[in-house]
Design a protein around this motif. Structure first.
Motif, PDB file in Angstrom:
ATOM      1  N   GLY A 110       0.747  -1.142   0.149  1.00 43.93           N
ATOM      2  CA  GLY A 110      -0.077   0.034   0.072  1.00 43.93           C
ATOM      3  C   GLY A 110       0.800   1.234  -0.159  1.00 43.93           C
ATOM      4  N   LYS A 111       0.475   2.104  -0.822  1.00 43.40           N
ATOM      5  CA  LYS A 111       1.077   3.412  -0.792  1.00 43.40           C
ATOM      6  C   LYS A 111       0.103   4.378  -0.132  1.00 43.40           C
ATOM      7  CE  LYS A 111       4.332   1.804  -3.258  1.00 43.40           C
ATOM      8  NZ  LYS A 111       5.424   1.218  -2.716  1.00 43.40           N
ATOM      9  N   LEU A 112       0.834   5.532   0.660  1.00 40.80           N
ATOM     10  CA  LEU A 112      -0.195   6.650   1.415  1.00 40.80           C
ATOM     11  C   LEU A 112      -0.683   7.532   0.055  1.00 40.80           C
ATOM     12  CD1 LEU A 112      -0.926   7.972   3.952  1.00 40.80           C
ATOM     13  CD2 LEU A 112       1.037   9.239   3.687  1.00 40.80           C
ATOM     14  N   ALA A 113      -1.786   7.256   0.061  1.00 37.33           N
ATOM     15  CA  ALA A 113      -2.768   8.067  -0.932  1.00 37.33           C
ATOM     16  C   ALA A 113      -3.166   9.323  -0.541  1.00 37.33           C
ATOM     17  CB  ALA A 113      -3.660   7.090  -1.607  1.00 37.33           C
ATOM     18  N   ALA A 114      -3.603   9.570   0.648  1.00 37.38           N
ATOM     19  CA  ALA A 114      -4.490  10.591   1.287  1.00 37.38           C
ATOM     20  C   ALA A 114      -4.304  10.657   2.594  1.00 37.38           C
ATOM     21  CB  ALA A 114      -5.724  10.774   0.578  1.00 37.38           C
ATOM     22  N   LYS A 115      -4.733  11.984   3.213  1.00 33.90           N
ATOM     23  CA  LYS A 115      -4.981  11.731   4.620  1.00 33.90           C
ATOM     24  C   LYS A 115      -6.335  12.456   4.874  1.00 33.90           C
ATOM     25  CE  LYS A 115      -0.482  11.741   6.213  1.00 33.90           C
ATOM     26  NZ  LYS A 115       0.477  12.086   7.277  1.00 33.90           N
ATOM     27  N   SER A 116      -6.983  12.078   5.766  1.00 36.51           N
ATOM     28  CA  SER A 116      -8.269  12.468   6.186  1.00 36.51           C
ATOM     29  C   SER A 116      -8.345  12.735   7.863  1.00 36.51           C
ATOM     30  CB  SER A 116      -9.203  11.345   5.769  1.00 36.51           C
ATOM     31  OG  SER A 116     -10.738  11.939   6.338  1.00 36.51           O
ATOM     32  N   SER A 117      -9.533  12.922   8.480  1.00 38.59           N
ATOM     33  CA  SER A 117      -9.541  13.086   9.843  1.00 38.59           C
ATOM     34  C   SER A 117     -10.934  12.475  10.192  1.00 38.59           C
ATOM     35  CB  SER A 117      -9.579  14.459  10.155  1.00 38.59           C
ATOM     36  OG  SER A 117     -10.822  15.105   9.719  1.00 38.59           O
ATOM     37  N   TYR A 118     -11.110  12.120  11.554  1.00 38.97           N
ATOM     38  CA  TYR A 118     -11.992  11.204  12.268  1.00 38.97           C
ATOM     39  C   TYR A 118     -12.163  12.128  13.556  1.00 38.97           C
ATOM     40  CZ  TYR A 118     -14.217   7.568  15.077  1.00 38.97           C
ATOM     41  OH  TYR A 118     -14.708   6.868  15.830  1.00 38.97           O
ATOM     42  N   TYR A 119     -13.310  12.016  13.959  1.00 39.89           N
ATOM     43  CA  TYR A 119     -13.617  12.873  15.206  1.00 39.89           C
ATOM     44  C   TYR A 119     -14.107  11.809  16.145  1.00 39.89           C
ATOM     45  CZ  TYR A 119     -12.626  17.436  13.570  1.00 39.89           C
ATOM     46  OH  TYR A 119     -11.808  18.488  13.074  1.00 39.89           O
TER      47      TYR A 119
END
Length: 173
Positions: free
Chosen positions: A145-154
């Motif tokens: 797997g390659k880092l494709a994006a970042k997101s967030s979670y609350y």
């Protein structure tokens, strides 16, 4: 003599108690110390056997990993929910009980789900993981797997960063 000790198969209604047990053990192992303890217990409590029965009745795809006839892990998967990424398939969750980790079972479960997604003609694959969960990140990197994006979670009003790993369509870079 051959003895099959590992079984990877689609979840059935009779698996719901076991799925709740695996979920609880896996989440405690994965998130203890990363999430607030009370919040972690609350999140686990939201997934009793009835939740799993409802998910299956709604058509959620779940693969069960059994080792010596004991449920040891599961993965849920389907169409990618992140429309801004070039992946059609997504593994929503892949968890093993802690005592089954590091033995190759997660890799086998991942591969089975990847093949199931390909059979559904869903090209490419994405997985979201809590950025602070270094063992999960290392697992997905080891699988290519390659880092494709970042997101967030609350969770409990606190933001957590998510790392999104991706695998392109097989044969394409």
């Amino acid at each position: 003599m051959t003895i099959d000790l590992i079984d990877l198969r689609p979840a059935e209604a009779g698996d719901c108690d076991a799925l709740a047990t695996v979920h609880s053990a896996a989440w405690l192992g994965a998130y203890r110390g990363l999430l607030d303890g009370v919040e972690l217990e609350r999140l686990i409590a939201r997934r009793p056997a009835a939740w799993w029965r409802s998910a299956l009745s709604k058509g959620v795809k779940i693969q069960v990993l059994e080792v010596a006839n004991e449920p040891a892990g599961y993965a849920s998967y389907g169409s990618c929910r992140m429309s801004n990424l070039p992946y059609e398939g997504e593994i929503y969750e892949l968890y093993l009980k802690p005592e089954y980790q590091g033995l190759g079972f997660g890799r086998a479960l991942f591969q089975t789900v990847r093949e199931a997604l390909a059979a559904q003609k869903l090209e490419g694959l994405a997985v979201q993981v809590l950025s602070d969960n270094q063992s999960a990140r290392a697992f997905y990197r080891a699988l290519g797997g390659k880092l494709a994006a970042k997101s967030s979670y609350y969770s409990a009003g606190k933001p957590f960063e998510l790392a999104v790993y991706g695998w392109p369509v097989r044969g394409k870079a």
